[in-house]
Design a protein around this motif. Structure first.
Motif, PDB file in Angstrom:
ATOM      1  N   GLU A 191       0.827  -1.205   0.000  1.00  0.00           N
ATOM      2  CA  GLU A 191       0.000   0.000   0.000  1.00  0.00           C
ATOM      3  C   GLU A 191       0.860   1.253   0.000  1.00  0.00           C
ATOM      4  OE1 GLU A 191      -4.243  -1.235   2.091  1.00  0.00           O
ATOM      5  OE2 GLU A 191      -2.590  -0.563   3.384  1.00  0.00           O
ATOM      6  N   GLN A 192       1.991   1.176   0.660  1.00  0.00           N
ATOM      7  CA  GLN A 192       2.869   2.341   0.755  1.00  0.00           C
ATOM      8  C   GLN A 192       3.719   2.524  -0.496  1.00  0.00           C
ATOM      9  OE1 GLN A 192       5.290   2.404   4.272  1.00  0.00           O
ATOM     10  NE2 GLN A 192       6.561   4.103   3.565  1.00  0.00           N
ATOM     11  N   ASN A 193       4.253   1.415  -1.035  1.00  0.00           N
ATOM     12  CA  ASN A 193       5.230   1.524  -2.121  1.00  0.00           C
ATOM     13  C   ASN A 193       4.734   1.035  -3.474  1.00  0.00           C
ATOM     14  OD1 ASN A 193       7.116   2.398  -0.158  1.00  0.00           O
ATOM     15  ND2 ASN A 193       7.675   0.272   0.306  1.00  0.00           N
ATOM     16  N   GLY A 194       3.561   0.381  -3.519  1.00  0.00           N
ATOM     17  CA  GLY A 194       3.124  -0.241  -4.747  1.00  0.00           C
ATOM     18  C   GLY A 194       3.885  -1.531  -4.997  1.00  0.00           C
ATOM     19  N   LEU A 195       3.566  -2.204  -6.095  1.00  0.00           N
ATOM     20  CA  LEU A 195       4.238  -3.443  -6.470  1.00  0.00           C
ATOM     21  C   LEU A 195       5.214  -3.147  -7.603  1.00  0.00           C
ATOM     22  CD1 LEU A 195       4.565  -6.514  -6.229  1.00  0.00           C
ATOM     23  CD2 LEU A 195       2.640  -6.776  -7.798  1.00  0.00           C
ATOM     24  N   SER A 196       6.488  -3.413  -7.356  1.00  0.00           N
ATOM     25  CA  SER A 196       7.532  -3.069  -8.320  1.00  0.00           C
ATOM     26  C   SER A 196       8.330  -4.303  -8.703  1.00  0.00           C
ATOM     27  CB  SER A 196       8.488  -2.027  -7.724  1.00  0.00           C
ATOM     28  OG  SER A 196       7.803  -0.810  -7.439  1.00  0.00           O
ATOM     29  N   VAL A 197       8.602  -4.400  -9.994  1.00  0.00           N
ATOM     30  CA  VAL A 197       9.468  -5.446 -10.526  1.00  0.00           C
ATOM     31  C   VAL A 197      10.628  -4.778 -11.237  1.00  0.00           C
ATOM     32  CG1 VAL A 197       9.661  -7.362 -12.158  1.00  0.00           C
ATOM     33  CG2 VAL A 197       7.572  -7.083 -10.821  1.00  0.00           C
ATOM     34  N   ARG A 198      11.828  -5.219 -10.919  1.00  0.00           N
ATOM     35  CA  ARG A 198      13.028  -4.727 -11.592  1.00  0.00           C
ATOM     36  C   ARG A 198      13.617  -5.875 -12.402  1.00  0.00           C
ATOM     37  NH1 ARG A 198      10.659  -1.116 -10.972  1.00  0.00           N
ATOM     38  NH2 ARG A 198      10.996   0.797  -9.771  1.00  0.00           N
ATOM     39  N   SER A 199      13.709  -5.664 -13.712  1.00  0.00           N
ATOM     40  CA  SER A 199      14.098  -6.744 -14.615  1.00  0.00           C
ATOM     41  C   SER A 199      14.811  -6.163 -15.826  1.00  0.00           C
ATOM     42  CB  SER A 199      12.855  -7.517 -15.067  1.00  0.00           C
ATOM     43  OG  SER A 199      13.140  -8.377 -16.141  1.00  0.00           O
ATOM     44  N   ALA A 200      15.744  -6.944 -16.372  1.00  0.00           N
ATOM     45  CA  ALA A 200      16.428  -6.522 -17.590  1.00  0.00           C
ATOM     46  C   ALA A 200      15.457  -6.408 -18.761  1.00  0.00           C
ATOM     47  CB  ALA A 200      17.540  -7.516 -17.932  1.00  0.00           C
ATOM     48  N   ALA A 201      14.324  -7.114 -18.657  1.00  0.00           N
ATOM     49  CA  ALA A 201      13.323  -7.072 -19.724  1.00  0.00           C
ATOM     50  C   ALA A 201      12.418  -5.854 -19.626  1.00  0.00           C
ATOM     51  CB  ALA A 201      12.479  -8.340 -19.690  1.00  0.00           C
ATOM     52  N   GLY A 202      12.563  -5.070 -18.557  1.00  0.00           N
ATOM     53  CA  GLY A 202      11.730  -3.891 -18.360  1.00  0.00           C
ATOM     54  C   GLY A 202      11.121  -3.856 -16.972  1.00  0.00           C
ATOM     55  N   ASP A 203      11.146  -2.701 -16.360  1.00  0.00           N
ATOM     56  CA  ASP A 203      10.608  -2.540 -15.016  1.00  0.00           C
ATOM     57  C   ASP A 203       9.088  -2.393 -15.047  1.00  0.00           C
ATOM     58  OD1 ASP A 203      13.209  -2.599 -14.158  1.00  0.00           O
ATOM     59  OD2 ASP A 203      13.400  -0.428 -13.972  1.00  0.00           O
ATOM     60  N   ILE A 204       8.456  -2.794 -13.954  1.00  0.00           N
ATOM     61  CA  ILE A 204       7.005  -2.659 -13.798  1.00  0.00           C
ATOM     62  C   ILE A 204       6.725  -2.008 -12.456  1.00  0.00           C
ATOM     63  CG2 ILE A 204       4.791  -3.871 -13.635  1.00  0.00           C
ATOM     64  CD1 ILE A 204       6.024  -6.157 -15.242  1.00  0.00           C
ATOM     65  N   ASP A 205       5.834  -1.027 -12.463  1.00  0.00           N
ATOM     66  CA  ASP A 205       5.363  -0.401 -11.231  1.00  0.00           C
ATOM     67  C   ASP A 205       3.854  -0.265 -11.330  1.00  0.00           C
ATOM     68  OD1 ASP A 205       7.888   0.572  -9.655  1.00  0.00           O
ATOM     69  OD2 ASP A 205       8.268   1.164 -11.730  1.00  0.00           O
ATOM     70  N   ILE A 206       3.134  -0.957 -10.431  1.00  0.00           N
ATOM     71  CA  ILE A 206       1.675  -0.919 -10.464  1.00  0.00           C
ATOM     72  C   ILE A 206       1.127  -0.679  -9.066  1.00  0.00           C
ATOM     73  CG2 ILE A 206       1.539  -2.475 -12.449  1.00  0.00           C
ATOM     74  CD1 ILE A 206       0.668  -4.684 -10.448  1.00  0.00           C
ATOM     75  N   GLU A 207      -0.116  -0.238  -9.021  1.00  0.00           N
ATOM     76  CA  GLU A 207      -0.873  -0.168  -7.768  1.00  0.00           C
ATOM     77  C   GLU A 207      -1.762  -1.412  -7.731  1.00  0.00           C
ATOM     78  OE1 GLU A 207      -0.430   1.988  -5.357  1.00  0.00           O
ATOM     79  OE2 GLU A 207       1.094   3.027  -6.542  1.00  0.00           O
ATOM     80  N   PRO A 208      -1.368  -2.435  -7.014  1.00  0.00           N
ATOM     81  CA  PRO A 208      -2.073  -3.720  -7.100  1.00  0.00           C
ATOM     82  C   PRO A 208      -3.402  -3.711  -6.344  1.00  0.00           C
ATOM     83  CG  PRO A 208      -0.369  -3.837  -5.436  1.00  0.00           C
ATOM     84  CD  PRO A 208      -0.227  -2.486  -6.074  1.00  0.00           C
ATOM     85  N   GLN A 209      -4.303  -4.594  -6.795  1.00  0.00           N
ATOM     86  CA  GLN A 209      -5.511  -4.866  -6.030  1.00  0.00           C
ATOM     87  C   GLN A 209      -5.140  -5.849  -4.914  1.00  0.00           C
ATOM     88  OE1 GLN A 209      -9.439  -5.105  -8.289  1.00  0.00           O
ATOM     89  NE2 GLN A 209      -8.016  -5.829  -9.871  1.00  0.00           N
ATOM     90  N   LEU A 210      -5.397  -5.449  -3.674  1.00  0.00           N
ATOM     91  CA  LEU A 210      -4.954  -6.224  -2.520  1.00  0.00           C
ATOM     92  C   LEU A 210      -6.132  -6.613  -1.644  1.00  0.00           C
ATOM     93  CD1 LEU A 210      -1.959  -3.904  -1.532  1.00  0.00           C
ATOM     94  CD2 LEU A 210      -1.817  -6.044  -2.826  1.00  0.00           C
ATOM     95  N   ILE A 211      -6.019  -7.771  -1.007  1.00  0.00           N
ATOM     96  CA  ILE A 211      -7.059  -8.225  -0.095  1.00  0.00           C
ATOM     97  C   ILE A 211      -6.412  -9.092   0.981  1.00  0.00           C
ATOM     98  CG2 ILE A 211      -7.612 -10.374  -1.317  1.00  0.00           C
ATOM     99  CD1 ILE A 211     -10.583  -9.714  -0.878  1.00  0.00           C
ATOM    100  N   THR A 212      -6.975  -9.043   2.170  1.00  0.00           N
ATOM    101  CA  THR A 212      -6.517  -9.922   3.247  1.00  0.00           C
ATOM    102  C   THR A 212      -7.524 -11.047   3.431  1.00  0.00           C
ATOM    103  OG1 THR A 212      -7.641  -8.677   4.984  1.00  0.00           O
ATOM    104  CG2 THR A 212      -5.389  -7.981   4.406  1.00  0.00           C
TER     105      THR A 212
END
Length: 306
Positions: free
Chosen positions: A39-60
């Motif tokens: 919730e604070q940082n979002g979901l981030s992927v760091r990859s040589a194929a390209g980075d991804i930064d999204i605001e994910p749908q989350l549930i507990t």
């Protein structure tokens, strides 16, 4: 179709981020600590194929009250017991469960809980980890996921899953030999994990020292003999490639279990090595090297802080 990904760690988060970026309806079932981080940082992927930064749908678990078309189980094997109860509301009469866990014991536990008819076999190959801020970092470029009916048959639900997974930024494919694929993956994980963890080095580190190659060959022989006795006959091309990879001079390759061990984290010793020894014992097979590896890992586990 809607997918619930149980766990937003390095594996579930990686594939989930790819799917979400491709426009799929993705929800992550997470624990409170991971929820706060995402919730604070979002979901981030760091990859040589390209980075991804999204605001994910989350549930507990407390908020989960509806079923999903696909439930992708992507927790570590030692966290499966609690995840089984958390995901109960998500599993309906037509839900397909795709497990990304290591070993084979999880298939038995999922079948006991939800019925074997809910399961597809599934195997993924990706090297990822979480950094200190919770970002997912991919090592290497391979990101494969395969799935199929355990009996090798064609089915409408496999076709539907494939339609959902394909063209989402990773290599998705159906497999008519998914059961063997899973046993082959376990073979690699058990052999590589044993080599890395007991010798505390990469594949290249081990084979470069006196007796290292012979040790690695012994591990491979022992794991393969057990898998073929308790699981299935492994293909000759796989065996040749596995032996090459696990004895490759200069190889920096390490298993995820070894990387977790070096980082001081919990490890899947029981699921990758311990369960293999249980199955070997039931067949009357001796496994002196794996027994030594498992004892070594249990000492490490006992020293972890609670």
């Amino acid at each position: 179709m809607r997918i619930l990904i149980v766990g937003a760690g390095s594996t579930g988060g990686f594939f989930g981020a790819k799917l979400a970026k491709a426009g799929r309806d993705v929800t992550f079932l997470v624990r409170p600590q991971r929820l706060s981080q995402l919730e604070q940082n979002g979901l981030s992927v760091r990859s040589a194929a390209g980075d991804i930064d999204i605001e994910p749908q989350l549930i507990t678990a407390a908020q989960l009250h509806s079923t999903f078309d696909i439930v992708l189980v992507a927790v570590k094997a030692y966290a499966l017991d609690s995840a089984l109860n958390d995901m109960i509301p998500a599993v309906g009469s037509n839900t397909v469960i795709l497990p990304l866990l290591n070993g084979m014991r999880h298939m038995e536990l999922l079948a006991e809980k939800f019925g074997k008819d809910r399961l597809l076999g599934c195997a993924c190959k990706v090297a990822t980890s979480l950094d200190e801020s919770g970002r997912i970092v991919q090592q290497g470029t391979f990101n494969d996921i395969a799935y199929g009916e355990l009996d090798g048959s064609d089915s409408e639900r496999v076709a539907n899953v494939h339609e959902f997974m394909r063209d989402a930024g990773f290599d998705a494919k159906t497999s008519k030999t998914i059961s063997r694929d899973m046993w082959e993956k376990w073979t690699l994980l058990a052999a590589m994990g044993s080599i890395n963890c007991l010798m505390r080095g990469s594949i290249g580190d081990v084979v470069s020292v006196k007796g290292g190659r012979e040790f690695s060959e012994g591990v491979i022989d022992e794991v393969v003999s057990i898998i073929q006795a308790v699981g299935c006959q492994l293909s000759e091309p796989f065996l040749a490639e596995a032996r090459r990879l696990l004895t490759l001079e200069g190889s920096p390759q390490t298993s995820s279990m070894y990387r977790d061990l070096i980082a001081g984290r919990a490890i899947e010793a029981d699921q990758i090595i311990g369960d293999l020894l249980v199955r070997a014992s039931a067949k009357g097979l001796e496994a002196p090297i794996l027994t030594l590896v498992y004892s070594n890992l249990l000492v490490y586990k006992a020293q972890l802080p609670n």
